[in-house]
Structure formats: C-alpha cells, structure tokens
Design a protein around this motif. Structure first.
Motif, mmCIF file in Angstrom:
data_model
loop_
_atom_site.group_PDB
_atom_site.id
_atom_site.type_symbol
_atom_site.label_atom_id
_atom_site.label_comp_id
_atom_site.label_asym_id
_atom_site.label_seq_id
_atom_site.Cartn_x
_atom_site.Cartn_y
_atom_site.Cartn_z
ATOM 1 N N ILE A 160 -12.862 7.112 -14.799
ATOM 2 C CA ILE A 160 -12.071 6.321 -13.796
ATOM 3 C C ILE A 160 -11.871 6.862 -12.570
ATOM 4 C CG2 ILE A 160 -9.766 7.185 -14.688
ATOM 5 C CD1 ILE A 160 -10.562 3.688 -13.445
ATOM 6 N N LYS A 161 -11.974 8.286 -12.582
ATOM 7 C CA LYS A 161 -11.703 8.843 -11.211
ATOM 8 C C LYS A 161 -13.095 8.610 -10.537
ATOM 9 C CE LYS A 161 -10.976 13.274 -9.111
ATOM 10 N NZ LYS A 161 -10.357 14.676 -9.405
ATOM 11 N N ARG A 203 -13.150 5.046 -9.052
ATOM 12 C CA ARG A 203 -12.370 4.744 -7.783
ATOM 13 C C ARG A 203 -12.807 5.369 -6.675
ATOM 14 N NH1 ARG A 203 -6.728 6.348 -11.171
ATOM 15 N NH2 ARG A 203 -6.329 4.541 -11.882
ATOM 16 N N SER A 205 -6.780 -2.975 -6.737
ATOM 17 C CA SER A 205 -7.281 -2.766 -7.984
ATOM 18 C C SER A 205 -7.375 -1.503 -8.808
ATOM 19 C CB SER A 205 -8.523 -3.288 -8.230
ATOM 20 O OG SER A 205 -8.793 -4.669 -7.535
ATOM 21 N N TRP A 206 -6.394 -0.614 -8.587
ATOM 22 C CA TRP A 206 -6.376 0.803 -8.833
ATOM 23 C C TRP A 206 -6.187 1.047 -10.265
ATOM 24 C CZ3 TRP A 206 -7.991 4.329 -5.690
ATOM 25 C CH2 TRP A 206 -7.904 5.585 -5.487
ATOM 26 N N LYS A 207 -5.468 -0.092 -10.939
ATOM 27 C CA LYS A 207 -5.095 0.071 -12.348
ATOM 28 C C LYS A 207 -5.705 -1.023 -13.109
ATOM 29 C CE LYS A 207 -2.219 3.384 -12.618
ATOM 30 N NZ LYS A 207 -2.344 4.862 -13.373
ATOM 31 N N ASP A 211 -8.153 -3.198 -15.673
ATOM 32 C CA ASP A 211 -8.641 -2.984 -17.058
ATOM 33 C C ASP A 211 -10.090 -3.036 -16.699
ATOM 34 O OD1 ASP A 211 -6.312 -2.615 -18.244
ATOM 35 O OD2 ASP A 211 -6.078 -4.790 -18.704
ATOM 36 N N PRO A 245 -12.395 -1.171 -15.618
ATOM 37 C CA PRO A 245 -12.660 -0.838 -14.081
ATOM 38 C C PRO A 245 -14.164 -0.860 -13.882
ATOM 39 C CG PRO A 245 -11.914 1.210 -14.973
ATOM 40 C CD PRO A 245 -11.567 0.121 -15.838
ATOM 41 N N GLY A 297 2.796 -7.734 -11.548
ATOM 42 C CA GLY A 297 2.625 -6.463 -12.450
ATOM 43 C C GLY A 297 3.780 -5.800 -12.641
ATOM 44 N N THR A 333 3.598 1.791 -5.201
ATOM 45 C CA THR A 333 3.086 3.247 -5.318
ATOM 46 C C THR A 333 2.206 3.508 -4.049
ATOM 47 O OG1 THR A 333 1.146 2.270 -6.504
ATOM 48 C CG2 THR A 333 2.791 3.073 -7.765
ATOM 49 N N TRP A 354 -1.053 3.868 -3.747
ATOM 50 C CA TRP A 354 -2.226 3.145 -3.399
ATOM 51 C C TRP A 354 -1.786 1.754 -2.859
ATOM 52 C CZ3 TRP A 354 -1.241 5.271 -8.233
ATOM 53 C CH2 TRP A 354 -0.520 4.558 -8.946
ATOM 54 N N GLU A 355 -0.718 1.396 -3.573
ATOM 55 C CA GLU A 355 -0.484 -0.442 -3.144
ATOM 56 C C GLU A 355 0.242 -0.016 -1.526
ATOM 57 O OE1 GLU A 355 1.148 -1.909 -7.426
ATOM 58 O OE2 GLU A 355 2.676 -0.648 -6.037
#
Length: 501
Positions: A26-27, A30, A105-107, A109, A111, A358, A458, A460-461
């Motif tokens: 995932i890292k 992103r 879209s950081w979280k 599903d 990804p 969310g 957060t 990123w948001e």
C-alpha cells in the motif's frame, strides 16, 4: 524523448499505470499515485508559464505547442496536440483534482486496482484536453468514460450496479450521437477535391461545412457532448452516478469529467459550425435554462448529501452550457470560469461528504446534526464550499456567475434577457438548499450521541481539502489573472469564425 511538452500529459499517467502494476504494498501504491499527481500539477504550472510567455511575446496563434504524429494515413488520423488558454485551465483543474483525489482515497479498499482504473480515466481526460484531432479526441473521450462502470460498480455504494449501468448506457448513447456527428464533420471537412481532415484548426480554416450540413450535424455533436454535461432531459444518469460513486471518483467525475461536455460543445459544435450555432442556440438555451432551475429546485428536496450535490452539479453545469450558447466573449469567459469554479468546489463537496460518511456511516441530513462541535475542521471546510456554491464574493462562484449573467444580459432581445433572469433565480434557490444543509448538518443539537466519539480530519484529508479551498479562493481573489488567461483563447481567428462580439 518527446520534444513536445503536451505529450507528457499522456506519457506520465501511462508511466503511473506501469508503476502501479509493479507495486507490491500500500505504501508503494500511495507513493506512485501522489508522486504522479504532483508531477502532473507541476507540469501544468510549467506549461502555463511557458504559454503566457509566448502570448506576451506576441504569438497570437489559435493554438500553441502544436505537433502531430501520423497514426493511420489512409484516413488522415493523427495524434495532433495543441493548447490555448481554455485547454491549459482545464489541464490545471484536472491535475489539481487528481492530486486532491489521491489523498481523499488514502484508505480505499483494493487500492492497486482502484488507482489503476482511476489513472486510466485521468489519462483519457488529459488526452482529451490536449487533442486537436477529432478522432483522437473521441478516442480519449471514450477512454475517460469506460472506467466509470467498474469504479462505481466495484467500489461504489448503495444501488451501485444500477447506477453504473445507467451511467454507462446513457453516456454511450451520447457517444453514438457524437460519433455520427464527428464522422459527418470529417466527410465535409474540406472543399471538393481537397484532403479530408480530422484536425480542428484545419476544418475551421477550410470553412467547408455547408449551412445545411451544419444544421444537421450541430444538434448531434451538441447533444453528444451535452449528455456528459448533464443537459436536460439527458441528466438523469448524473445524480445516481454521483450518489453511488466512491469519493475520488465523484470528485473526478463531477470536477473534471463533466467538463468534457462543456469543453466539447465549445471546441467542436460551436467553433466548427458557427452558422448552425447562431440559428439553433435558442433551442438549447431553453433546455439548459431548464437544467439550471430544475437542478437547483431538485437539490432543495433531497435529504442525501450526495444527491444534493449531484443535483447542484446539474444546475451549475447547465449554467456552463447556457453561457456558451450566448455566443459572446463575456458570457463564454464566464462559462470557462464556471467550469473551473464548479470543478473545484464540487470536488471539495464530494471529498467532504466522503469524509463525513466515513465517520457517521450515513449521508442522510435528517440523521445528523451538531457536527461543528464534533469535527470543526471538516465543518468549516463544508461552510466554505457552500458559500462558494451560492456565490459569496471573494470565492470562485461569485466571479464566474457574475461574469455569465453580465455577458448573457448583453443581448438586447427579450428572449435572452428573460432566460437570463430565470437563470439568475437559481442563485436564490441555491442559497436555500445550501443554508438548509449547513444549518441542519453542522449546527443545532447533536442528533446521535455516538457521533460525539467521532474524530476530525486526518493529515491526508486536510491536504486534500486545503488544496481545493486555496484554489477556490485564488479564483475569487485574483479573477483578472484567469480572465486574461481565458481571453487569450479569443484570438482574431476565433472572432472571425464565431462572429463574437
């Protein structure tokens, strides 16, 4: 390496697709998504600086950075690229929303698969805005539309399968009209005995499409693009599609994809068939005028946050087409500014709605309240987005709408002025549903005690929302810069073709 900077707007997303395919965690996913969007944004800014430099040096060509590579010689199909002020504005808008959507879209599903389809959609969008070959433009147009089915059908919510299929069928229907219109333009693109061409600049220069064929082809191309611009009565796919789409897809869909409709109506239908545009504009003015008012009234009776914003988008995008059909520079400048403004503020709305959903797991405003106490950062951002939507001075919505209404009222005849007044009424209706939602959602008592345990945005948001807010404020505070950028499009050649005043 490619010598033309424009081709990198397609090459970079393709490299992002390759990078995503090779990612293993995932890292890495992103990193590729954010790094690619940053490069695209930087490239857009660099292109803007270079473009303004050439204009300042006296280059008033209709399109700059033009180049062409042959694809299929028998039909004279080329990968032909070029940009003007409108194209660059749309490239800036697209890159900024892709950047903000990556953080929103950081979280998400799955990804890897999600970003693969999202970047493919982005590839189509960027390719569309740099193309000056009708065949290539249509190809990128379809590349931008097709991923929507999977993005909504797999990662969406609610009645997602129905919404994805409805959106796909209606947009493909519009594409069929558009394809027929473009083929007709191609076969009438040159004088008798001349070489047929798909190149927009060559078609405009040849001025070979007869009055009769313009009258036949103009409605087909305008409706084809107008379906994507949510023109009444072809708008019904939009609210359902927006409501079911995941956050970043809603952002890109409403913020950028719907702008392909307005851009295409101007670049193809009106620019290449000006005689028919002048004669038939009144028909589509009625339809777009209905879109403006109907969308605003429909938003007033919705209780789902996404449906409220979706119907608001129908109204605002209708205003874009309405202004384009006024066929004067002031109104058209306002239309492009409205595309920028609506793209940014609706992306901000959908990002915030996704963040609120969310946490609360509901989008029903009747089941929420007092969120200003619980998540003050997101609440303040929502108020700013709402004020931009209803046209508060100092934000982008005010500048765009005022320019449209001033330009529209330039027409001295009763028909245009009556419809301008009707469109102006949408501001009042917009204030009703925006203030209603802000009051119910953010203020008053907390509806659900479990909401007291929710957290605020957060990092990123915050990155996603602050980026969009700064852009909304920039247009509102520095409108002359964007006005001058857009006005560079209206060169003497375009004045001659359109007969603009």
């Amino acid at each position: 390496m490619f010598s033309n900077i424009l081709i990198y707007f397609v090459v970079i997303p393709l490299l992002m697709l390759l990078g995503l395919a090779l990612c293993r965690n995932i890292k890495q996913i992103r990193t590729v998504a954010v790094a690619g969007s940053v490069v695209l944004t930087a490239l857009s800014v660099y292109l803007l600086v270079e473009y303004l430099g050439l204009r300042a040096a006296g280059d008033m060509s209709p399109m700059l950075f033009c180049d062409s590579w042959t694809w299929f010689a028998p039909l004279n199909i080329n990968l032909a690229v070029g940009v003007d002020g409108i194209s660059i504005a749309m490239l800036l808008l697209s890159s900024i929303i892709v950047f903000a959507g990556s953080f929103a879209s950081w979280k998400i599903d799955q990804p890897k698969e999600f970003f693969l389809w999202l970047i493919l959609l982005s590839t189509g969008v960027f390719g569309f805005f740099i193309s000056i070959d009708l065949f290539t433009m249509f190809m990128f147009y379809e590349v931008a539309l097709i991923p929507m089915y999977l993005l909504i059908g797999v990662w969406g919510s609610g009645n997602k399968n129905y919404s994805a299929m409805k959106l796909t069928l209606m947009l493909m229907g519009g594409s069929a009209f558009l394809m027929l219109g473009l083929i007709g333009i191609y076969y009438h693109s040159a004088p008798a005995g001349g070489q047929l061409t798909w190149n927009i600049l060559e078609i405009a220069k040849n001025d070979a499409i007869s009055h009769g064929w313009q009258t036949f082809l103009f409605p087909m191309t305008f409706v084809g693009f107008g379906v994507l611009g949510a023109m009444f009565p072809f708008h019904t796919w939009s609210p359902d599609g927006h409501a079911s789409a995941p956050t970043a897809v809603s952002m890109l869909h409403a913020g950028v994809l719907m702008k392909l409709g307005g851009y295409g109506c101007f670049r193809v239908a009106i620019y290449l068939m000006p005689q028919a545009a002048n004669e038939l504009a009144w028909i589509f003015l009625i339809l777009t005028g209905i879109s403006v008012v109907y969308g605003a009234f429909s938003a007033c009776v919705q209780t789902d946050l996404k449906y409220i914003n979706a119907y608001s988008s129908v109204s605002h995008c209708g205003l874009v087409l309405f202004a384009i059909l006024m066929l004067n520079t002031t109104a058209m400048t306002g239309a492009i500014m409205q595309m920028l403004s609506h793209g940014l503020m609706t992306a901000l709305f959908f990002a915030l709605i996704g963040m609120i959903y969310g946490r609360t797991h509901t989008r029903d405003i009747r089941l929420m309240g007092g969120l200003m106490k619980i998540m003050p950062f997101l609440a303040v951002c929502y108020v700013i987005a709402g004020m931009a939507s209803l046209g508060l001075p100092g934000l982008s919505g005010f500048v765009a709408e005022m320019t449209i209404f001033v330009g529209s009222f330039q027409h001295a005849d009763m028909f245009h002025r009556v419809f301008t007044i009707v469109a102006c009424c949408s501001i009042v209706i917009t204030a009703v549903y925006i203030l209603r939602v802000v009051g119910k959602l953010l203020f008053g008592p907390v509806f659900d005690k479990h909401h007291l345990e929710l957290t605020d945005a957060t990092w990123w948001e915050r990155t996603s929302t602050v980026t969009l807010i700064l852009c909304v404020a920039a247009i509102g505070c520095f409108p002359n810069f964007f006005n001058e950028l857009i006005n560079t499009t209206f060169s003497p050649d375009i004045f001659r073709v359109l007969g603009l005043n």
